[in-house]
Write a protein that holds these residues in place. Structure first.
Motif, PDB file in Angstrom:
ATOM      1  N   ARG A  45      -3.897   2.978 -11.769  1.00  0.00           N
ATOM      2  CA  ARG A  45      -3.631   2.628 -10.403  1.00  0.00           C
ATOM      3  C   ARG A  45      -2.082   1.901 -10.773  1.00  0.00           C
ATOM      4  N   TYR A  46      -2.233   0.889 -11.643  1.00  0.00           N
ATOM      5  CA  TYR A  46      -0.904   0.217 -11.871  1.00  0.00           C
ATOM      6  C   TYR A  46       0.118   1.196 -12.371  1.00  0.00           C
ATOM      7  N   ASN A  63       0.827  -1.263  -0.043  1.00  0.00           N
ATOM      8  CA  ASN A  63       0.194  -0.012  -0.106  1.00  0.00           C
ATOM      9  C   ASN A  63       0.775   1.148  -0.142  1.00  0.00           C
ATOM     10  N   ARG A  64       1.152   1.987  -1.156  1.00  0.00           N
ATOM     11  CA  ARG A  64       1.937   2.842  -1.294  1.00  0.00           C
ATOM     12  C   ARG A  64       1.806   4.228  -0.401  1.00  0.00           C
ATOM     13  N   TRP A  82      -4.389  -6.590 -14.303  1.00  0.00           N
ATOM     14  CA  TRP A  82      -3.224  -7.162 -13.764  1.00  0.00           C
ATOM     15  C   TRP A  82      -2.552  -7.993 -14.970  1.00  0.00           C
ATOM     16  N   TYR A  90      -0.153  -6.279  -4.795  1.00  0.00           N
ATOM     17  CA  TYR A  90       0.722  -5.469  -5.525  1.00  0.00           C
ATOM     18  C   TYR A  90       0.283  -4.146  -5.738  1.00  0.00           C
ATOM     19  N   ILE A  91      -1.024  -3.988  -5.862  1.00  0.00           N
ATOM     20  CA  ILE A  91      -1.638  -2.654  -5.720  1.00  0.00           C
ATOM     21  C   ILE A  91      -2.653  -2.720  -4.676  1.00  0.00           C
ATOM     22  N   TYR A  92      -3.224  -1.466  -4.195  1.00  0.00           N
ATOM     23  CA  TYR A  92      -4.524  -1.373  -3.420  1.00  0.00           C
ATOM     24  C   TYR A  92      -5.446  -0.564  -4.241  1.00  0.00           C
ATOM     25  N   GLU A  93      -6.777  -0.964  -4.024  1.00  0.00           N
ATOM     26  CA  GLU A  93      -7.863  -0.091  -4.792  1.00  0.00           C
ATOM     27  C   GLU A  93      -8.357   0.907  -4.220  1.00  0.00           C
ATOM     28  N   TYR A 115       1.910   3.171  -9.535  1.00  0.00           N
ATOM     29  CA  TYR A 115       2.737   2.183  -8.972  1.00  0.00           C
ATOM     30  C   TYR A 115       3.922   2.147  -9.540  1.00  0.00           C
ATOM     31  N   GLU A 121      -5.809  -6.310  -5.475  1.00  0.00           N
ATOM     32  CA  GLU A 121      -5.713  -6.244  -6.597  1.00  0.00           C
ATOM     33  C   GLU A 121      -7.507  -6.132  -7.333  1.00  0.00           C
ATOM     34  N   TYR A 148      -8.214   0.727 -12.886  1.00  0.00           N
ATOM     35  CA  TYR A 148      -7.120  -0.294 -12.506  1.00  0.00           C
ATOM     36  C   TYR A 148      -5.809  -0.030 -13.260  1.00  0.00           C
TER      37      TYR A 148
END
Length: 421
Positions: free
Chosen positions: A113-114, A57-58, A172, A84-87, A117, A140, A110
């Motif tokens: 968001r990728y 979670n960045r 993803w 790997y990511i958070y929604e 990151y 994810e 989505y």
């Protein structure tokens, strides 16, 4: 092109097994940085090294742990166990604005968001230094996801779950270093590292998981809920059997949530699916399958445990010696996500008190840290597997020191964590 969110994949053929390759790209008149990867070995493997990562979670921490993984030297792979990511939408109060700032619901959300990151230099460096073997967990798609829904999904406000799930899965597959596949293709798969180790990666989220019970006290009323689904469970048993028959020294089981019992305080992990867990352990017992190492994430904390069918039955398992254990489990903390202890102190102090009170009553638990971010490195040869936990000193600092603080070992044929003499 835009149909793939401008993600390009090249599946290179004709490479030598067990070899390191350097690569780069030219596109739009520019050259990429140089990356390193490594192919799977075929024979004569004496040792392997992995990093195990999860939960990034960045907004809750820097990616200093990724930077440290990038600098570890030649790894055979980074095993990413998901989140790997958070929604979630922006929760940082402006300290680190997200893109998009709202919760991810659509394919465009989505994808953005990728991209957000991947702009982080530490994550770029980590991908550039090592090959990744990745599976998804829940964030994810949405928090506490299962086959037909998620705790953080409201169909009345956010639309049908199948549409959101399809969008998340497509993004993803586009952005992660995995081969192209059909939208409904499973992500469970296995990798052979010569005769030294077989790596079996599972999906404990979207393929077969039934809806978890609402609370730990409900588990006893619904013990037979499915975690993997019949097809994936049968595949797992076949992979374990084949690995044992062909004489691989170790079986590494990479999956998302804690496998070992921890007092039924979290029904989202295997504690909420006790019959499914029992079937796996019974298969190991009947097949005489040993040297199994379970690798887990999700819980934002570090644990090392003996895996026993009933660790609380003193006649079946001896916590002093480890006799009766069938495998071991290493749990990686979060790369950046808020540690479990901090979360419970902020949201539910009574739950944290129960957890802390219960830790001394866990006879199979050899190590626990629920206050740190970081990752686990794994080193193995024919004689032993050693797990080392690396913790981030200052989670807000992307250049923070990340130190190795604790190690645990399992020796071949013992199926339990090593005790101090």
């Amino acid at each position: 092109d835009a149909a793939r969110d401008f993600c390009c994949k090249v599946d290179v053929e004709g490479l030598e097994p067990g070899a390191t390759y350097w690569y780069g790209f030219r596109a739009g008149g520019r050259r990429s940085a140089t990356g390193r990867t490594r192919t799977l070995p075929r024979d004569g493997v004496e040792r392997l090294r992995f990093a195990v990562a999860a939960c990034a979670n960045r907004q809750q921490g820097s990616f200093a742990a990724y930077a440290r993984i990038a600098g570890l030297g030649a790894l055979d792979a980074v095993l990413h166990l998901g989140d790997y990511i958070y929604e979630y939408g922006d929760q940082s109060g402006g300290r680190l604005p997200l893109d998009p700032p709202h919760e991810t619901l659509t394919l465009s959300d989505y994808r953005r968001r990728y991209a957000f990151y991947r702009r982080d230099p530490a994550l770029q460096a980590c991908h550039g230094a090592h090959p990744f073997i990745a599976v998804w967990d829940d964030h994810e798609t949405a928090n506490n996801a299962w086959r037909d829904g998620a705790g953080n999904h409201d169909p009345a406000r956010e639309g049908p779950w199948p549409a959101r799930r399809a969008a998340a899965v497509q993004a993803w597959r586009e952005w992660m270093p995995v081969r192209d596949a059909a939208a409904d293709a499973p992500i469970h798969r296995s990798f052979r590292f010569g005769d030294l180790a077989d790596l079996i990666m599972l999906d404990t989220r979207l393929e077969g998981r039934e809806q978890p019970v609402a609370s730990a006290r409900d588990i006893a009323s619904y013990p037979d809920r499915d975690m993997l689904g019949p097809a994936q469970e049968a595949w797992l048993f076949g992979e374990l059997d084949a690995s044992q028959w062909r004489g691989a020294r170790w079986r590494l089981l990479g999956q998302q949530v804690v496998f070992s019992p921890l007092g039924d305080f979290n029904p989202d992990q295997w504690d909420g699916y006790p019959q499914a867990r029992r079937r796996i352990l019974e298969h190991l017992r009947r097949g005489g399958i040993d040297n199994v190492v379970v690798l887990s994430g999700d819980i934002h904390s570090a644990w090392a445990l003996d895996v026993a069918a009933d660790p609380y039955d003193r006649a079946a398992y001896d916590g002093r010696t480890g006799s009766g254990a069938q495998a071991v489990e290493f749990v990686t903390p979060g790369i950046a996500s808020e540690p479990l202890g901090d979360y419970l102190a902020r949201r539910d102090p009574a739950a944290r008190a129960r957890m802390e009170a219960g830790i001394p009553r866990q006879p199979h638990l050899r190590f626990a840290d629920y206050a740190s971010r970081g990752f686990v490195s794994i080193a193995l040869d024919a004689e032993r597997v050693e797990a080392t936990w690396h913790f981030v000193a200052d989670p807000a600092d992307p250049r923070s020191r990340v130190a190795a603080v604790h190690s645990e070992t399992v020796r071949a044929g013992e199926n339990r964590l090593e005790r101090a003499v």
